[in-house]
Design a protein around this motif. Structure first.
Motif, PDB file in Angstrom:
ATOM      1  N   GLY A  63      20.987  -4.352  -2.613  1.00  0.00           N
ATOM      2  CA  GLY A  63      20.259  -4.872  -3.771  1.00  0.00           C
ATOM      3  C   GLY A  63      21.047  -6.015  -4.335  1.00  0.00           C
ATOM      4  O   GLY A  63      21.287  -7.014  -3.648  1.00  0.00           O
TER       5      GLY A  63
ATOM      6  N   ASP B 162      14.895  -3.119  -5.019  1.00  0.00           N
ATOM      7  CA  ASP B 162      14.290  -4.431  -5.251  1.00  0.00           C
ATOM      8  C   ASP B 162      14.265  -4.778  -6.741  1.00  0.00           C
ATOM      9  O   ASP B 162      13.898  -5.899  -7.112  1.00  0.00           O
TER      10      ASP B 162
ATOM     11  N   HIS C  73      16.181  -5.948  -9.649  1.00  0.00           N
ATOM     12  CA  HIS C  73      17.465  -6.617  -9.810  1.00  0.00           C
ATOM     13  C   HIS C  73      18.150  -6.288 -11.127  1.00  0.00           C
ATOM     14  O   HIS C  73      19.226  -6.817 -11.416  1.00  0.00           O
TER      15      HIS C  73
ATOM     16  N   SER D   7      16.587 -11.835  -1.703  1.00  0.00           N
ATOM     17  CA  SER D   7      15.618 -10.807  -2.104  1.00  0.00           C
ATOM     18  C   SER D   7      14.617 -11.375  -3.090  1.00  0.00           C
ATOM     19  O   SER D   7      13.433 -11.062  -3.042  1.00  0.00           O
TER      20      SER D   7
ATOM     21  N   LEU E 213      10.670 -11.486  -2.456  1.00  0.00           N
ATOM     22  CA  LEU E 213       9.729 -10.880  -3.387  1.00  0.00           C
ATOM     23  C   LEU E 213       8.742 -11.922  -3.902  1.00  0.00           C
ATOM     24  O   LEU E 213       7.552 -11.647  -4.059  1.00  0.00           O
TER      25      LEU E 213
END
Length: 778
Positions: A30, A74, A76, A212, A216
């Motif tokens: 993450g 996912d 943050h 990430s 996303l």
């Protein structure tokens, strides 16, 4: 030999610290990438891991007996320190959390103990983890994701108890779904004492946070999902560049609780903060900073960040960043300035505040999107109808030094003056005698002007409008709701400690006691309960399926009141606010203490007689250079409401049961109540009474008016609002509420010795009861 529970607990915790006999390896990726050797029997206390390990989603263990599980966060807002604290709590250990005292407002220091000066140095207790605002938000997000209710409720309680000048905006941003984008130099990279339980992986082996985010964003783009401002219209626009998508993280009712507390604080204290930011924008030595100085960590040297204040006590004060760019968005500024709950003396002061904020932002550069919000704010958010004509003329001539244009279009002011004239005509030009000898008006008609329409009547007008040329005008006509009897509480933090996940996410339920204030269903859509109630004719019809709600085409009068040293007020004595003029009548607010069956505080709206002397308003005690007390001064309502710093008093407790009451309608002095006026060095102090300008007078002996009184808590993070259907106000008559909980926050303050902390007498200026009033005649 038998082991005590403490020995067993320590054994389990040592299994985490020393990685003894693990049976599962978590591969976490993450905002960081690491491997953790843990134990399933401990992890399944978490709802997330219980579902993971018991629902059959995982493959069997390998030959070594270790089960390898990939966990991808996912969200943050989930960080390594928060995750490790969560894991440690499952094992029954981990470092205690330390919230800096400089961040915690109290009943005696509602703006935190150090404000407005720099936070004093404070050492972090050995073995404690610094619970900074960003860490608390991350801990809340992580514990919710992992479904650990005890830790989630603890984090939420810490957050709600630390809403203050340096945290309110960040907490509000978190509540509206913005990912954490701020840290302090006191946030360690790992949980204190747990630095070695993680085996850090090569960042290249897993997606970086930036990768990430891009991944996303691509997924959101494919789904055509975009976060929008709920207050904006759905008007069509020409094709533009593809929108930029960013992840938003919302935690349902938990986010709403934080949003309520932050929004209430901003409505309570926001106007006081403008002066600090205005000064900082003109003085280079007063930089803006979002977070105050925190305790120093002894484990590692703190890195210096440009936005962080120095630990040196001689360093300049860091001004909270709220209204300037980088703080609130222009949309939130628009709604806060327009809100009925904003603590400003009146509409002229509301305009002055809006003007100051807009010029503060414009000096940082003109932004076209912001300018659209300023247009709406100056057009709809300020009720010029309730201003004096002299103020309307002055505003029409007020030119922005930045743009060279008026702040308010002349057409808006002309409409306000026309509406003002119509209201005056309704009040002063009503026929006193009916020409028909066989009919006579009922008492209700004598007291009501008929200045409202039901939803059914508005719908009928809309249905008939196609036959007329004013179709669009009728649909866009603005109405304001006529209040109904209710009491509600925004920013209520009761019931959080020890709550389950379901309880944390439960929607507000009606109170068991019908007299107790209810909790409204708030969200970002209605700006957490602070959005001003103003609707077009079409919106009125859409919002009321019964057709029975009543709406007024005239904006209500909004004003704010403030009281000091209420604890020193004698029983049944009245301490008044300043007196205002509205719709041909004089009104003020007074408080009264009743010491039967405990202490009850009443707050009442009073129709002041135009022939009786104006009561002296409450005022703070001003201490001179030699410590002398000086009471003969005007209370803290300057022209622009920027230099006053004070706080109100409503404690949200289960015992709050407001009781409606009224005073006799006779103008003669009551035998049970007296109007308080200080003499000499008496406390509470009062200022010389000031009679407001009265452009005209309402000739009626009784008037019908609806009203609401909103009281904020001492620290400002909650509001209790009482509203009333139209009541009949005879001359010198009052209507209001009394409750045993309006002062419970001060009485509930406990010192380090465990004894109740008494408010100082006289109280400093920031310790006061503040309330905002909405008043409309019908």
């Amino acid at each position: 030999m038998s082991l005590s529970p403490a020995d067993i607990q320590q054994h389990i915790y040592n299994s985490l610290i020393l990685a003894r006999t693990p049976d599962v390896v978590l591969h976490v990726s993450g905002t960081w990438s690491a491997r953790y050797k843990l134990h399933r029997i401990v992890l399944i206390q978490s709802g997330f891991f219980s579902s993971l390990f018991t629902a059959g989603f995982l493959e069997s263990s390998n030959s070594s007996g270790l089960q390898h599980v990939n966990v991808v966060f996912d969200d943050h807002n989930i960080t390594r320190p928060a995750f490790e604290i969560c894991i440690a709590r499952l094992y029954g250990g981990g470092p205690p959390l330390h919230v800096s005292p400089a961040l915690i407002p109290t009943a005696l220091h509602p703006l935190t103990p150090s404000f407005p000066g720099p936070a004093p140095p404070s050492d972090l207790p050995p073995g404690h983890h610094p619970a900074t605002p960003p860490f608390l938000l991350s801990l809340l997000a992580t514990s919710i994701y992992l479904s650990i209710p005890s830790l989630a409720s603890q984090a939420l309680a810490y957050i709600l108890n630390s809403v203050g000048p340096y945290t309110a905006v960040h907490y509000l941003q978190f509540a509206t779904g913005a990912p954490l984008n701020f840290t302090t130099d006191q946030d360690p990279g790992a949980a204190i004492g747990l630095e070695h339980i993680a085996e850090i992986l090569n960042p290249s082996s897993s997606p970086s946070p930036s990768d990430s985010r891009e991944l996303l964003a691509d997924k959101l783009h494919d789904l055509d999902v975009q976060k929008e401002d709920p207050a904006e219209s759905d008007s069509e626009s020409e094709p533009t560049d593809p929108p930029t998508f960013s992840p938003a993280f919302n935690y349902g009712a938990v986010s709403d609780k934080i949003g309520e507390a932050a929004a209430c604080w901003l409505a309570r204290w926001g106007p006081d903060m403008v002066l600090h930011e205005e000064r900082a924008s003109r003085v280079r030595d007063l930089p803006l900073a979002p977070i105050p100085t925190q305790p120093t960590l002894s484990r590692r040297r703190a890195e210096t960040l440009p936005s962080r204040p120095s630990m040196d006590e001689s360093a300049p004060h860091r001004v909270p960043l709220i209204w300037a760019r980088g703080g609130l968005t222009s949309t939130w500024i628009r709604e806060l300035v327009s809100s009925d709950a904003l603590f400003v003396k009146g509409e002229r002061e509301r305009y002055d505040l809006a003007r100051t904020i807009v010029e503060l932002r414009r000096r940082q550069g003109i932004d076209d999107d912001e300018e659209k919000d300023w247009v709406i704010m100056f057009r709809d958010g300020i009720y010029y109808t309730n201003m004096l004509v002299d103020d309307i003329i002055a505003i029409s001539q007020d030119i922005s030094p930045t743009t060279g244009r008026p702040f308010v279009p002349i057409s808006v002011l002309q409409d306000a003056h026309w509406t003002q004239s119509l209201l005056r005509c309704h009040i002063t030009a009503r026929p006193r005698n009916n020409s028909s000898p066989t009919s006579s008006p009922s008492p209700a008609n004598d007291k009501e002007l008929g200045l409202y329409a039901s939803t059914a009547e508005i719908l009928s007008r809309l249905s008939d409008s196609p036959k007329q040329q004013s179709t669009s005008n009728e649909k866009d006509k603005v109405y304001y709701p006529v209040a109904q009897d209710s009491s509600l509480r925004i920013g209520d933090s009761n019931g959080i400690e020890g709550a389950s996940m379901d309880q944390l996410f439960d929607l507000p339920a009606p109170p068991a006691d019908r007299k107790a204030p209810s909790r409204p269903a708030t969200s970002e859509t209605n700006f957490f309960g602070l959005k001003a109630e103003r609707k077009t004719a079409v919106e009125c019809v859409a919002s009321d399926a019964t057709g029975k709600a009543r709406w007024s085409p005239y904006p209500p009068c909004r004003f704010a009141v403030e009281f000091w040293d209420i604890d020193s007020l004698k029983e049944k004595s009245r301490l008044h606010s300043h007196t205002i003029w509205y719709a041909g009548n004089l009104f003020n607010v007074y408080v009264q203490v009743v010491r039967k069956k405990g202490i009850q505080l009443g707050i009442y709206l009073h129709r002041q007689s135009s022939v009786d002397p104006i009561p002296a308003p409450s005022a703070p005690v001003q201490t001179g250079a030699r410590g002398e007390r000086n009471h003969n001064r005007v209370p803290s309502f300057p022209q622009q409401m920027l230099s006053s710093v004070s706080s109100p008093t409503v404690r949200h407790s289960h015992s709050m049961q407001p009781v409606r009451s009224a005073t006799p309608s006779s103008s003669a002095p009551s035998t049970t109540s007296t109007t308080y006026q200080s003499t000499g060095n008496a406390i509470p102090a009062t200022a010389p009474p000031i009679s407001p300008a009265q452009p005209y007078r309402d000739p009626r002996s009784s008037v019908s008016a609806y009203f609401s009184i909103s009281c904020t808590s001492t620290t400002g993070s909650s509001i209790t609002r009482f509203t009333s259907v139209p009541d009949v106000f005879s001359v010198s008559q009052s209507w209001g509420w009394k409750s045993s909980s309006l002062r419970s926050e001060e009485m509930g303050e406990v010192g380090a010795d465990g004894q109740p902390v008494k408010s100082p007498v006289p109280a400093p200026k920031e310790l006061s009861l503040r309330a905002t009033v909405v008043l409309g005649v019908v």
